[in-house]
Design a protein around this motif. Sequence first.
Motif, short mmCIF file in Angstrom:
data_model
loop_
_atom_site.label_atom_id
_atom_site.label_comp_id
_atom_site.label_asym_id
_atom_site.label_seq_id
_atom_site.Cartn_x
_atom_site.Cartn_y
_atom_site.Cartn_z
N PRO A 243 35.14 43.70 46.49
CA PRO A 243 34.57 42.38 46.17
C PRO A 243 35.62 41.39 45.68
CG PRO A 243 33.95 44.01 44.51
CD PRO A 243 34.64 44.75 45.59
N VAL A 244 36.64 41.90 44.98
CA VAL A 244 37.73 41.04 44.52
C VAL A 244 38.51 40.51 45.71
CG1 VAL A 244 39.85 40.94 43.15
CG2 VAL A 244 37.89 42.27 42.32
N MET A 245 38.84 41.40 46.64
CA MET A 245 39.61 41.00 47.81
C MET A 245 38.83 40.04 48.69
SD MET A 245 42.69 41.39 48.72
CE MET A 245 43.16 42.72 47.62
N ARG A 246 37.53 40.23 48.78
CA ARG A 246 36.69 39.32 49.57
C ARG A 246 36.76 37.91 49.00
NH1 ARG A 246 30.54 40.96 49.95
NH2 ARG A 246 30.70 40.41 47.74
N ARG B 98 43.29 37.80 38.76
CA ARG B 98 43.43 39.22 39.10
C ARG B 98 42.08 39.82 39.52
NH1 ARG B 98 48.43 41.00 36.79
NH2 ARG B 98 49.24 39.58 35.20
N LEU B 99 41.01 39.17 39.07
CA LEU B 99 39.65 39.65 39.38
C LEU B 99 39.00 38.82 40.48
CD1 LEU B 99 38.45 40.17 35.70
CD2 LEU B 99 39.44 41.87 37.23
N GLY B 100 39.77 37.96 41.13
CA GLY B 100 39.22 37.13 42.20
C GLY B 100 38.41 35.96 41.70
N ILE B 101 38.70 35.51 40.46
CA ILE B 101 37.99 34.36 39.88
C ILE B 101 38.96 33.17 39.88
CG2 ILE B 101 36.82 33.45 37.84
CD1 ILE B 101 36.26 36.40 37.07
N TYR B 102 38.61 32.11 40.61
CA TYR B 102 39.52 30.98 40.79
C TYR B 102 38.85 29.69 40.35
CZ TYR B 102 41.67 34.55 43.69
OH TYR B 102 42.22 35.74 44.14
#
Length: 439
Positions: free
Chosen positions: A120-123, A38-42
């Motif tokens: 920044p999350v979407m990026r 959800r925070l763009g951390i993969y």
Amino acid sequence: MIRFIYNLFWPIGLLFFLPGYLMKMARRGGYREKFGQRLGIYDRELRARLSQSGGNRPTWLHAVSVGEVMIALKLAQQLRTLEPDVPCVLTTTTTTGFALANKNAPPWIEVMYTPLDFWPVMRSAFSTIRPAKIVLVEAEIWPNLAAKAHAQHIPLALVNARLSPRSERRFRRFRFLVGPTFRLLDLICVQERDDVDRWTALGVERSQISYTGSIKYDPTGLDEESGEFVATSVRDILPGLNSERPVLFGGSTHRGEEEILAKIFARLRQKFPLLCLFIAPRHVERVREIRAQLEALSLQVRLASEAMNHSEAEVDCVLLDTTGDLRRWYSIATVVFIGKSMTAHGGQNPVEPIMARRPVVFGPHMENFVTLAGTLVSKEGAIQVHEVESLERAIENLLGDTEARQRLVRNAREVLDQHRGATARAAALIANLHSGQMG
């Protein structure tokens, strides 16, 4: 400038809504799993899987919860028939939607949580997913997602687009805020012909809007199973529920509706002694609360998971404590009440019980399905009631009249046939979207 202000105030808005958001997630459970997405951390494994697509960049489908996930899965299967090698990424917001997607998605669909719409999350999400196309389901149009797609020349489509007259009035009032984002959409597939004019009024080019019908209402591929066969298989796993027992089924009920149905059930049982009550609450986390409420009315209640392991023939009420199986359970119903239409506004989807060949009754509040509900009522494909007394009368009449039930179902399915092929039409338009054609 509008997006700059949006991003400026986004963290403040997050702090304001965060407590309620976290409480809702905790109530529904399962929120810890893959929360970082959800925070763009993969994680490394996910990035590796996404990079092993043989050079084919995926189509990214975004769906909010259970209903939208079912549409996205249906559409993805159709896209796959047009582009056999295309991989897909399906993002969803809720834990119930995530669980359903994980359970039903084929291996070529990567299921993930929706990244928050902060730049920044979407990026991070875009650099990880690297989509070739993005497909939004129903009403999820986020400014940063749309702007990022446009900046990278990634076609952006909205399918099964919903825009009620009420929503149109609200959007027109704030057109200067929402208009720039709406105009970034390269394709809008609308459910009803009237929707074309509504979207045009918001500043979207008419050439980018296509009437396809509703994917949700498209009966193609949904009516292959015999309802009676499914009903028999469901009854086989529930001891004591034989074919002679009529079933009053409350589908996707909201707070207050379970008690209404229970009291109606108790009265109708005097005329129909074998009557059984099934309730599928919209939010499974309410099962314990509902069970206590029904037992206080002196009803013998079993959870569906318990009922499969008990041999009692005289259980009064069965509570569904699972998600994603509702259509299968509808097949045992004699009469279906559509939830969120009596004590809450909006209504739930009446299509699944209709496709299971079951007659439907709903209350006065079907705002989320206003066109479909109106058509069903006008074509005598459903019964709409306005108070508890008329709800009881409608259920009683249907329980006692087989021909009336069959007539309702026949008329309802004729209404749904107007949307037949909607999935294929939307998929064909998406397949024809290419970067060079962006508006």
